[in-house]
Design a protein around this motif. Structure first.
Motif, PDB file in Angstrom:
ATOM      1  N   PHE A 111       0.898  -1.324  -0.005  1.00 38.37           N
ATOM      2  CA  PHE A 111      -0.100  -0.008  -0.011  1.00 38.37           C
ATOM      3  C   PHE A 111       0.909   1.127  -0.051  1.00 38.37           C
ATOM      4  N   ALA A 112       1.899   1.267   0.861  1.00 41.27           N
ATOM      5  CA  ALA A 112       2.925   2.518   0.842  1.00 41.27           C
ATOM      6  C   ALA A 112       3.406   2.776  -0.342  1.00 41.27           C
ATOM      7  N   LEU A 113       3.884   1.559  -1.124  1.00 35.87           N
ATOM      8  CA  LEU A 113       4.606   1.477  -2.289  1.00 35.87           C
ATOM      9  C   LEU A 113       3.639   2.387  -3.345  1.00 35.87           C
ATOM     10  N   GLY A 114       2.591   1.660  -3.240  1.00 41.55           N
ATOM     11  CA  GLY A 114       1.569   2.273  -4.216  1.00 41.55           C
ATOM     12  C   GLY A 114       1.436   3.758  -4.174  1.00 41.55           C
ATOM     13  N   ARG A 119       1.837   9.108  -6.265  1.00 39.81           N
ATOM     14  CA  ARG A 119       2.020  10.544  -6.001  1.00 39.81           C
ATOM     15  C   ARG A 119       3.494  11.001  -6.358  1.00 39.81           C
ATOM     16  N   GLY A 120       4.145  10.356  -6.897  1.00 40.07           N
ATOM     17  CA  GLY A 120       5.354  10.506  -7.524  1.00 40.07           C
ATOM     18  C   GLY A 120       6.617  11.236  -6.513  1.00 40.07           C
ATOM     19  N   LEU A 121       6.683  10.620  -5.423  1.00 47.34           N
ATOM     20  CA  LEU A 121       7.454  11.022  -4.234  1.00 47.34           C
ATOM     21  C   LEU A 121       8.833  10.685  -4.412  1.00 47.34           C
ATOM     22  N   LEU A 127       0.678   5.841 -12.166  1.00 46.06           N
ATOM     23  CA  LEU A 127      -0.452   5.519 -11.804  1.00 46.06           C
ATOM     24  C   LEU A 127      -0.474   3.860 -12.005  1.00 46.06           C
ATOM     25  N   ASP A 128      -0.072   3.344 -13.214  1.00 44.49           N
ATOM     26  CA  ASP A 128      -0.130   2.013 -13.809  1.00 44.49           C
ATOM     27  C   ASP A 128       0.372   1.056 -12.362  1.00 44.49           C
ATOM     28  N   GLN A 129       1.620   1.606 -12.133  1.00 45.72           N
ATOM     29  CA  GLN A 129       2.436   0.692 -11.213  1.00 45.72           C
ATOM     30  C   GLN A 129       1.671   0.784  -9.735  1.00 45.72           C
ATOM     31  N   ALA A 130       1.306   1.976  -9.421  1.00 47.37           N
ATOM     32  CA  ALA A 130       0.703   2.237  -8.035  1.00 47.37           C
ATOM     33  C   ALA A 130      -0.672   1.291  -8.157  1.00 47.37           C
TER      34      ALA A 130
END
Length: 283
Positions: A111-114, A119-121, A127-130
């Motif tokens: 979830f955190a990785l998503g 957000r591009g942090l 978004l696809d990988q998220a």
């Protein structure tokens, strides 16, 4: 014959736990530090946890020992290390360790990785990988991930799939997911239009104090959508939404005042007090 070194380490690690249970954090730290320096991964993790939150906390030393344990693939250490680095704004490092923990199956890490990817942090937004990582966490039953996945899919125009995940999160009590599912049902986006069900979902979210749901429920009452029409209940809900900080409620209150008698407005104000304990009364 003496005990194998691994067995000795386990016994010493248990001594550290016993010391901690007895309130002697200093002795526990001394026991675990000796083992940690010899490469014992559980001691490294236990020592890091103690240093991160115990008496005489030392964030830098905690980070050091979390890193040592994480390098030995300790899942809890990887997640804790990523959380610490995220808290410090070190997003590239955090992403690396969330990725390691996510690949090992940690739902919170997925979830955190998503979130980092969406957000591009730590680089350009992806978004696809998220979505891939949100889904991995969502499939483990995490309501926050289910909601985030629904929101991401909605952004991609996948209304039906978004509604499915909003529903999954809503069933776990996620308030904003309840609201978003109600919106989908009211608008017929990703679901057949069902005003009555939308109204019931707004009631659920309103009971949690969700201001937009209070407002939308008030609108439905004013317009008689999904159930009976009642200007008094609509005004009571609009007043509750206004109190909860929903700016658009001002316009609804003004519009209702224009069509209601002074007596009905007074009754609505009294009803708002009653409905503040259970918005379902006005639903």
């Amino acid at each position: 014959m003496g005990l194998p070194l691994s067995a000795q380490a386990q016994l010493r690690a248990q001594d550290g736990l016993a010391a901690l249970d007895a309130g002697d954090g200093e002795r526990a730290a001394a026991i675990w530090e000796a083992l940690a320096e010899r490469g014992d991964v559980l001691a490294q993790y236990n020592l890091a946890v103690l240093l991160a939150s115990g008496e005489g906390a030392d964030a830098q030393q905690a980070l050091h020992w979390f890193e040592a344990a994480a390098a030995q693939s300790h899942l809890g250490a990887q997640l804790a290390l990523a959380d610490m680095q995220a808290g410090q704004g070190a997003w590239h490092k955090a992403q690396h360790w969330y990725m390691q923990a996510a690949k090992a199956g940690s739902g919170p890490a997925q979830f955190a990785l998503g979130k980092i990817l969406e957000r591009g942090l730590a680089g350009p937004p992806d978004l696809d990988q998220a979505v891939i990582w949100y889904q991995a966490a969502a499939e483990q039953g995490m309501a926050e991930a289910q909601f985030a996945l629904g929101a991401a899919l909605a952004e991609q125009g996948q209304g039906a799939a978004a509604a499915d995940w909003f529903e999954a999160a809503a069933q776990q009590g996620h308030v904003v997911a309840q609201h978003n599912l109600a919106l989908a049902l009211a608008r017929g986006v990703g679901r057949d239009q069902d005003m009555a069900q939308a109204r019931q979902l707004y009631v659920q979210a309103a009971r949690a104090g969700h201001a937009p749901s209070l407002y939308n429920l008030g609108l439905m009452q004013a317009q008689g959508r999904g159930g009976a029409q009642s200007f008094r209940k609509a005004l009571a809900l609009a007043m509750l939404a206004q109190t909860a900080g929903h700016g658009a409620a001002d316009n609804l209150i003004e519009a209702l005042h224009d069509v209601m008698t002074a007596e009905a407005i007074s009754q609505a104000a009294a009803l708002a007090i009653e409905c503040s304990t259970d918005p379902g009364i006005c639903g």
